[in-house]
Scaffold this motif. Structure first.
Motif, PDB file in Angstrom:
ATOM      1  N   LYS A   1       0.770  16.848   4.603  1.00 14.93           N
ATOM      2  CA  LYS A   1      -0.506  16.866   3.788  1.00 14.93           C
ATOM      3  C   LYS A   1      -1.626  16.859   4.722  1.00 14.93           C
ATOM      4  CE  LYS A   1       1.051  16.705  -0.511  1.00 14.93           C
ATOM      5  NZ  LYS A   1       0.932  17.632  -1.445  1.00 14.93           N
ATOM      6  N   GLU A   2      -2.646  17.673   4.587  1.00 13.56           N
ATOM      7  CA  GLU A   2      -3.747  17.914   5.194  1.00 13.56           C
ATOM      8  C   GLU A   2      -4.685  16.484   4.963  1.00 13.56           C
ATOM      9  OE1 GLU A   2      -5.248  19.551   7.652  1.00 13.56           O
ATOM     10  OE2 GLU A   2      -3.774  21.316   7.380  1.00 13.56           O
ATOM     11  N   ALA A   3      -5.507  15.969   5.565  1.00 11.95           N
ATOM     12  CA  ALA A   3      -6.579  14.959   5.350  1.00 11.95           C
ATOM     13  C   ALA A   3      -7.221  15.021   3.837  1.00 11.95           C
ATOM     14  CB  ALA A   3      -7.495  14.788   6.412  1.00 11.95           C
ATOM     15  N   GLY A   4      -7.395  13.999   2.904  1.00 12.49           N
ATOM     16  CA  GLY A   4      -7.651  14.180   1.794  1.00 12.49           C
ATOM     17  C   GLY A   4      -6.958  14.575   0.629  1.00 12.49           C
ATOM     18  N   GLN A   5      -5.785  15.324   0.862  1.00 12.81           N
ATOM     19  CA  GLN A   5      -4.969  15.742  -0.022  1.00 12.81           C
ATOM     20  C   GLN A   5      -3.873  14.517  -0.680  1.00 12.81           C
ATOM     21  OE1 GLN A   5      -2.457  18.738   1.976  1.00 12.81           O
ATOM     22  NE2 GLN A   5      -3.658  20.393   1.162  1.00 12.81           N
ATOM     23  N   THR A   6      -3.986  14.671  -1.834  1.00 14.40           N
ATOM     24  CA  THR A   6      -3.067  13.857  -2.832  1.00 14.40           C
ATOM     25  C   THR A   6      -1.751  13.845  -2.431  1.00 14.40           C
ATOM     26  OG1 THR A   6      -4.700  13.681  -4.602  1.00 14.40           O
ATOM     27  CG2 THR A   6      -2.476  12.780  -5.034  1.00 14.40           C
ATOM     28  N   VAL A   7      -0.930  12.636  -1.936  1.00 17.09           N
ATOM     29  CA  VAL A   7       0.214  12.709  -1.738  1.00 17.09           C
ATOM     30  C   VAL A   7       1.227  12.024  -2.918  1.00 17.09           C
ATOM     31  CG1 VAL A   7       2.130  11.250  -0.614  1.00 17.09           C
ATOM     32  CG2 VAL A   7      -0.013  11.672   0.747  1.00 17.09           C
ATOM     33  N   VAL A   8       0.633  11.333  -3.763  1.00 21.28           N
ATOM     34  CA  VAL A   8       1.400  10.879  -5.044  1.00 21.28           C
ATOM     35  C   VAL A   8       0.128  10.171  -5.610  1.00 21.28           C
ATOM     36  CG1 VAL A   8       2.328   8.711  -4.146  1.00 21.28           C
ATOM     37  CG2 VAL A   8       3.528   9.994  -5.903  1.00 21.28           C
ATOM     38  N   THR A   9       0.393  10.332  -6.993  1.00 23.93           N
ATOM     39  CA  THR A   9      -0.603   9.179  -7.896  1.00 23.93           C
ATOM     40  C   THR A   9       0.302   8.046  -8.264  1.00 23.93           C
ATOM     41  OG1 THR A   9      -1.934  11.064  -8.342  1.00 23.93           O
ATOM     42  CG2 THR A   9      -2.033   9.139  -9.700  1.00 23.93           C
ATOM     43  N   VAL A  10      -0.305   6.618  -8.209  1.00 21.47           N
ATOM     44  CA  VAL A  10       0.540   5.670  -8.417  1.00 21.47           C
ATOM     45  C   VAL A  10      -0.372   5.036  -9.566  1.00 21.47           C
ATOM     46  CG1 VAL A  10       1.177   3.331  -7.785  1.00 21.47           C
ATOM     47  CG2 VAL A  10       1.404   5.352  -6.106  1.00 21.47           C
ATOM     48  N   ALA A  11       0.635   4.550 -10.707  1.00 18.82           N
ATOM     49  CA  ALA A  11      -0.248   3.979 -11.849  1.00 18.82           C
ATOM     50  C   ALA A  11       0.595   2.596 -12.055  1.00 18.82           C
ATOM     51  CB  ALA A  11      -0.308   4.784 -13.200  1.00 18.82           C
ATOM     52  N   ALA A  12      -0.077   1.600 -12.418  1.00 18.82           N
ATOM     53  CA  ALA A  12       0.636   0.317 -13.043  1.00 18.82           C
ATOM     54  C   ALA A  12       1.291   0.641 -14.560  1.00 18.82           C
ATOM     55  CB  ALA A  12      -0.430  -0.732 -13.091  1.00 18.82           C
ATOM     56  N   PRO A  13       2.449   0.207 -14.793  1.00 21.20           N
ATOM     57  CA  PRO A  13       2.942   0.147 -16.376  1.00 21.20           C
ATOM     58  C   PRO A  13       2.049  -0.842 -17.056  1.00 21.20           C
ATOM     59  CG  PRO A  13       4.361  -1.186 -14.924  1.00 21.20           C
ATOM     60  CD  PRO A  13       3.296  -0.427 -14.268  1.00 21.20           C
ATOM     61  N   SER A  14       1.387  -1.725 -16.677  1.00 21.25           N
ATOM     62  CA  SER A  14       0.271  -2.369 -17.435  1.00 21.25           C
ATOM     63  C   SER A  14      -0.289  -3.339 -16.636  1.00 21.25           C
ATOM     64  CB  SER A  14       1.082  -3.457 -18.558  1.00 21.25           C
ATOM     65  OG  SER A  14       1.944  -4.272 -17.772  1.00 21.25           O
ATOM     66  N   GLY A  15      -1.374  -3.757 -16.939  1.00 21.40           N
ATOM     67  CA  GLY A  15      -2.400  -4.527 -15.795  1.00 21.40           C
ATOM     68  C   GLY A  15      -2.544  -3.663 -14.586  1.00 21.40           C
ATOM     69  N   THR A  16      -2.469  -4.478 -13.344  1.00 18.58           N
ATOM     70  CA  THR A  16      -2.856  -3.813 -12.286  1.00 18.58           C
ATOM     71  C   THR A  16      -1.788  -3.988 -11.328  1.00 18.58           C
ATOM     72  OG1 THR A  16      -4.456  -5.444 -11.415  1.00 18.58           O
ATOM     73  CG2 THR A  16      -5.388  -3.851 -12.577  1.00 18.58           C
ATOM     74  N   VAL A  17      -1.909  -3.338 -10.160  1.00 19.45           N
ATOM     75  CA  VAL A  17      -0.893  -3.464  -9.116  1.00 19.45           C
ATOM     76  C   VAL A  17      -1.808  -3.320  -7.834  1.00 19.45           C
ATOM     77  CG1 VAL A  17       1.254  -3.185 -10.147  1.00 19.45           C
ATOM     78  CG2 VAL A  17       0.228  -1.450  -8.942  1.00 19.45           C
ATOM     79  N   ASN A  18      -1.369  -3.926  -6.570  1.00 18.25           N
ATOM     80  CA  ASN A  18      -1.939  -3.522  -5.474  1.00 18.25           C
ATOM     81  C   ASN A  18      -0.817  -2.533  -4.651  1.00 18.25           C
ATOM     82  OD1 ASN A  18      -4.219  -4.928  -5.645  1.00 18.25           O
ATOM     83  ND2 ASN A  18      -3.246  -6.881  -4.920  1.00 18.25           N
ATOM     84  N   VAL A  19      -1.322  -1.451  -4.005  1.00 18.72           N
ATOM     85  CA  VAL A  19      -0.192  -0.720  -3.163  1.00 18.72           C
ATOM     86  C   VAL A  19      -0.708  -0.557  -1.785  1.00 18.72           C
ATOM     87  CG1 VAL A  19       0.519   1.734  -3.260  1.00 18.72           C
ATOM     88  CG2 VAL A  19      -0.111   0.659  -5.333  1.00 18.72           C
ATOM     89  N   SER A  20       0.290  -0.743  -0.907  1.00 15.95           N
ATOM     90  CA  SER A  20       0.011  -0.528   0.682  1.00 15.95           C
ATOM     91  C   SER A  20       0.657   0.903   1.032  1.00 15.95           C
ATOM     92  CB  SER A  20       0.527  -1.707   1.291  1.00 15.95           C
ATOM     93  OG  SER A  20       0.132  -2.748   1.132  1.00 15.95           O
ATOM     94  N   ALA A  21       0.139   1.633   1.506  1.00 15.84           N
ATOM     95  CA  ALA A  21       0.829   2.828   2.218  1.00 15.84           C
ATOM     96  C   ALA A  21       0.653   2.849   3.572  1.00 15.84           C
ATOM     97  CB  ALA A  21       0.103   4.092   1.534  1.00 15.84           C
ATOM     98  N   ILE A  22       1.974   3.472   4.197  1.00 10.31           N
ATOM     99  CA  ILE A  22       1.870   3.439   5.575  1.00 10.31           C
ATOM    100  C   ILE A  22       2.301   5.300   5.881  1.00 10.31           C
ATOM    101  CG2 ILE A  22       3.245   2.785   7.723  1.00 10.31           C
ATOM    102  CD1 ILE A  22       3.853   0.371   6.353  1.00 10.31           C
ATOM    103  N   ALA A  23       1.665   5.802   6.774  1.00  9.56           N
ATOM    104  CA  ALA A  23       2.142   7.058   6.906  1.00  9.56           C
ATOM    105  C   ALA A  23       2.117   7.367   8.566  1.00  9.56           C
ATOM    106  CB  ALA A  23       0.855   7.896   6.517  1.00  9.56           C
ATOM    107  N   TRP A  24       2.749   8.341   8.666  1.00 15.16           N
ATOM    108  CA  TRP A  24       3.245   8.856  10.105  1.00 15.16           C
ATOM    109  C   TRP A  24       2.336  10.156  10.522  1.00 15.16           C
ATOM    110  CZ3 TRP A  24       6.276   6.018   7.479  1.00 15.16           C
ATOM    111  CH2 TRP A  24       6.585   4.695   8.041  1.00 15.16           C
ATOM    112  N   ARG A  25       1.703  10.374  11.622  1.00 15.58           N
ATOM    113  CA  ARG A  25       1.158  11.614  11.800  1.00 15.58           C
ATOM    114  C   ARG A  25       1.403  12.030  13.263  1.00 15.58           C
ATOM    115  NH1 ARG A  25      -4.393  11.735  14.216  1.00 15.58           N
ATOM    116  NH2 ARG A  25      -4.448  13.546  13.122  1.00 15.58           N
TER     117      ARG A  25
END
Length: 109
Positions: A85-109
């Motif tokens: 993925k180029e800079a700024g392109q969406t990798v995936v969209t994450v949604a909470a089933p209810s309420g909110t969640v925090n998401v940590s993402a690690i990528a390699w380039r």
């Protein structure tokens, strides 16, 4: 900025599934409407961790501008996503089933 070249081992063999740098990004309070996971740089592989409550480590990538992310013992980690993925392109969209969640993402380039 072009995508970084493929890393090669000492014998010159291409390692297409390996990156030479890591970038980390944290997404707080992801709700039911979802948040697009994107990076400010090109990436070749991404790991998504839905944080739990018990933080076991804080990680920061080697790429300038990386966020400190939380690795939790009671979170959920998706299998790594091999992609380009180029800079700024969406990798995936994450949604909470209810309420909110925090998401940590690690990528390699």
């Amino acid at each position: 900025m072009p995508i970084q070249p493929i890393v090669r081992d000492d014998n010159g063999f291409a390692l297409p599934d390996r990156g030479s740098e890591t970038v980390t990004k944290r997404f707080s309070d992801v709700g039911t409407g979802g948040t697009a996971i994107t990076f400010d740089v090109d990436v070749k592989e991404v790991l998504i961790h839905i944080e739990g409550a018990v933080v076991t480590a804080t990680l920061t990538g080697t790429v300038s501008g990386s966020d400190a992310v939380n690795w939790t013992s009671d979170g959920e980690t998706l299998p790594t996503l091999p992609l380009v993925k180029e800079a700024g392109q969406t990798v995936v969209t994450v949604a909470a089933p209810s309420g909110t969640v925090n998401v940590s993402a690690i990528a390699w380039r």
